[in-house]
Enzyme design. Structure first.
Site, PDB file in Angstrom:
ATOM      1  N   GLU A 173      -1.799  -9.266   3.264  1.00  0.00           N
ATOM      2  CA  GLU A 173      -1.790  -9.855   4.615  1.00  0.00           C
ATOM      3  C   GLU A 173      -3.203 -10.051   5.172  1.00  0.00           C
ATOM      4  OE1 GLU A 173      -0.258  -7.160   3.680  1.00  0.00           O
ATOM      5  OE2 GLU A 173      -0.876  -5.404   4.835  1.00  0.00           O
TER       6      GLU A 173
ATOM      7  N   HIS B  78      -3.501  -5.013   0.434  1.00  0.00           N
ATOM      8  CA  HIS B  78      -2.893  -5.608   1.635  1.00  0.00           C
ATOM      9  C   HIS B  78      -3.064  -7.123   1.582  1.00  0.00           C
ATOM     10  CE1 HIS B  78      -2.413  -1.778   3.865  1.00  0.00           C
ATOM     11  NE2 HIS B  78      -3.474  -1.406   3.164  1.00  0.00           N
TER      12      HIS B  78
ATOM     13  N   CYS C 109       0.828  -1.203   0.000  1.00  0.00           N
ATOM     14  CA  CYS C 109       0.000   0.000   0.000  1.00  0.00           C
ATOM     15  C   CYS C 109       0.867   1.260   0.000  1.00  0.00           C
ATOM     16  CB  CYS C 109      -0.989  -0.043   1.159  1.00  0.00           C
ATOM     17  SG  CYS C 109      -2.402   1.027   0.854  1.00  0.00           S
TER      18      CYS C 109
END
Ligand code: GLN
Length: 565
Positions: free
Chosen positions: A541, A539, A413
């Site tokens: 994650e 993202h 990001c």
């Protein structure tokens, strides 16, 4: 009698037992587990709740995990991660507490706004209804209206999730003003649904003062007494402790809380949080809950099963190698602010036979002179998401070092945006290139506001949020990593790559390998003459799970391992 209580709710707003019952709700079809905490916060209630979900799921029971947070914020979007931990983002764009991330990871599932309730959300709904005249002249009260709204939310989740069990984690500690009315709602739920359909689990802490050297149960007993005074009789008590507790402590807890000894469990610290589901199974907690609610276990073919989870835990422990990854971060003191990144790295470990040791880099201290020193010995670096100007110049210096020295780089990001700025300045030669987030007057605004963000003044819930499809360019590194040409990842940003400069970047070697499906937004960049230089506007994650690690993170770890060789 029990039936009456629910049908009373169906009659409407003027009744004292008021609780609107959602369409399609059938009493007894879905069971409830309510998890509360006593004594102190921070004893792992979130991981415990997630793990209980894991063991039940592994038994073939469909679980809908939900969280209640007592703060008056509508959602977690405006919370400072330094104070509260990371803001987690769901696929539908809900910005929520990091515990929802742990439910998704431990239950190998994707959740929505229906799984997350805050005090702010309850009160907003009520005040909106009141302004719309929906209460027909009645005074709006905590009981029955606030509690009714909570029960409605919980029952609605029961309907929409089609789960066998709704597992509710109550944030905070018993006795807090913030969650008192929520506990009251759960007491009512228990009464209305029937004892056989609701299981209360309380997690308390057993102290062991170093001056005494022995476990003391008084604080836990008093915590339980507070819970009982609210009209809630726990069915199961879990005693968290550092070290295993003695049988006499179990007996004291049992006698003081009316909970049979075989329903009082000890949960000492474990080496890794991933062991908790296996431990809960070992001590028979899953069976205790299953028995208490008379749940039906099923055979199933889901990825989430005891064998796969056990294999994950086992191989995680056996990892032979360790790589060193640097993370540049503003909130360097607080791991919780980057919890999903840390977890995503952990998820890869068993699949690559390598643990990751994390080194935090405070970029406010990075200069041209010391950047090499700061990044010495690292096998790769990550520049994570972020906002504002603090540490930005240091981040750009780290990106430059990684690019020029072929150090594996993963930009997430803000890290994607930093990579763009660095390239613009040091390769394209635009010295003042910047993001307009930091420098509004730059003559090269290579990162600029998304068009949809221009006239937004409110902070909460207004970014480009949640899951979006990304088209992957064939033959790119991203294509190799994902193995497909369309992916879905989660976003949380206001700024984007400024397409005005697209050809400048492309002509000088930047590959934009991911593009939004429905909009002209660049979402992944990579460099060809580098072992791993990847920036993603999303993202990854947020979607990484122990049993489904993120392809981007796996690729990054691979590159770090190669460099180490
Ligand atoms: N501040 C940047 C933006 O709003 C990046 C956001 C982030 O890293 N989550 O676009």
């Amino acid at each position: 009698m029990q039936e009456d209580v629910i049908s009373l709710g169906r009659k409407g707003v003027d009744e004292e037992g008021y609780s609107e019952i959602p369409e399609g709700y059938e009493k007894g079809k879905v069971k409830y587990i309510v998890i509360t905490g006593t004594v102190i916060s921070g004893i792992g209630k979130g991981i415990f709740s997630s793990s209980l979900g894991t063991v039940l799921s592994c038994n073939g029971i469909k679980v809908a995990p939900m969280k209640f947070d007592g703060y008056l914020n509508y959602d977690a979007g405006t919370l400072n991660p330094y104070r509260h931990g990371e803001v987690f983002v769901l696929d539908d764009g809900t910005e929520c507490d990091l515990d929802l991330g742990s439910y998704e990871r431990f239950n190998n599932t994707n959740l929505t706004k229906d799984y997350y309730l805050t005090a702010g959300k309850i009160f907003k709904t009520i005040i909106d209804k009141e302004r719309a005249g929906k209460y027909l002249g009645r005074d709006v009260q905590f009981v029955p209206h606030v509690t009714g709204e909570i029960k409605h939310f919980v029952r609605r989740l029961a309907v929409v999730s089609k789960a066998d069990v709704v597992l509710i984690e109550v944030g905070g500690t018993i006795g807090d003003l913030e969650n008192g009315y929520f506990i009251e709602a759960m007491r009512q739920l228990n009464y209305e649904e029937g004892k056989e359909n609701v299981c209360f689990v309380n997690l308390g802490y057993i102290l062991k003062p170093s001056s005494l050297g022995e476990h003391k149960s008084k604080a836990a007993q008093l915590g339980l007494r507070t819970l009982l005074s609210l009209g809630v009789q726990p069915d199961i008590v879990v005693c968290r402790s550092n070290l295993p507790i003695e049988e006499k402590i179990i007996q004291k807890i049992s006698v003081s809380s009316n909970v049979p000894g075989n329903m009082v469990f000890n949960l000492p610290n474990l080496v890794s949080i991933y062991e908790m589901p296996l431990y809960l199974r070992q001590i028979g907690m899953d069976q205790a809950v299953i028995k208490s609610l008379n749940l039906n276990c099923r055979d199933h073919n889901d990825v989430l099963n005891f064998e796969n989870w056990g294999k994950f835990v086992h191989t995680l422990k056996e990892c032979e190698k360790t790589i060193k990854v640097g993370i540049t971060g503003k909130y360097t003191e607080l791991w919780d602010s980057y919890i999903s990144i840390i977890k995503a790295l952990e998820h890869c470990a068993p699949y690559r036979n390598s643990n990751v040791s994390i080194h935090w880099i405070d970029t406010t201290e990075v200069t041209d002179e010391n950047v090499e020193e700061k990044l010495k010995g690292l096998d790769g670096i990550i520049v994570p998401g972020g906002f504002g100007s603090r540490g930005v110049e240091g981040k750009i210096k780290c990106v430059r070092y990684a690019r020029e020295n072929k150090l594996p780089y993963l930009g997430l990001c803000y890290g994607f945006q930093m990579a763009i700025i660095e390239y613009a300045r040091n390769v394209l030669g635009w010295r003042d290139a910047h993001t307009t987030e930091v420098d509004r007057d730059t003559s090269h605004p290579v990162i600029d506001l998304l068009p949809g963000q221009r006239n937004i003044n409110d902070m909460g819930g207004t970014m480009r949020l949640g899951g979006h499809n990304v088209l992957i360019r064939e033959g790119s590194l991203a294509h190799i990593l994902y193995g497909k040409t369309e992916i879905r990842e989660r976003f949380r940003h206001r700024y984007e790559f400024n397409n005005k400069y697209l050809s400048d970047f492309v002509n000088r070697g930047v590959v934009f390998s991911g593009k939004a499906k429905h909009e002209d937004i660049m979402q992944i960049l990579e460099l060809r003459d580098h072992p791993f230089f990847v920036g993603v506007q999303f993202h990854p994650e947020y979607t990484s799970k122990p049993l489904q690690p993120s392809p981007i993170y796996l690729g990054f770890i691979n590159a770090c391992l190669k460099r180490k060789l």
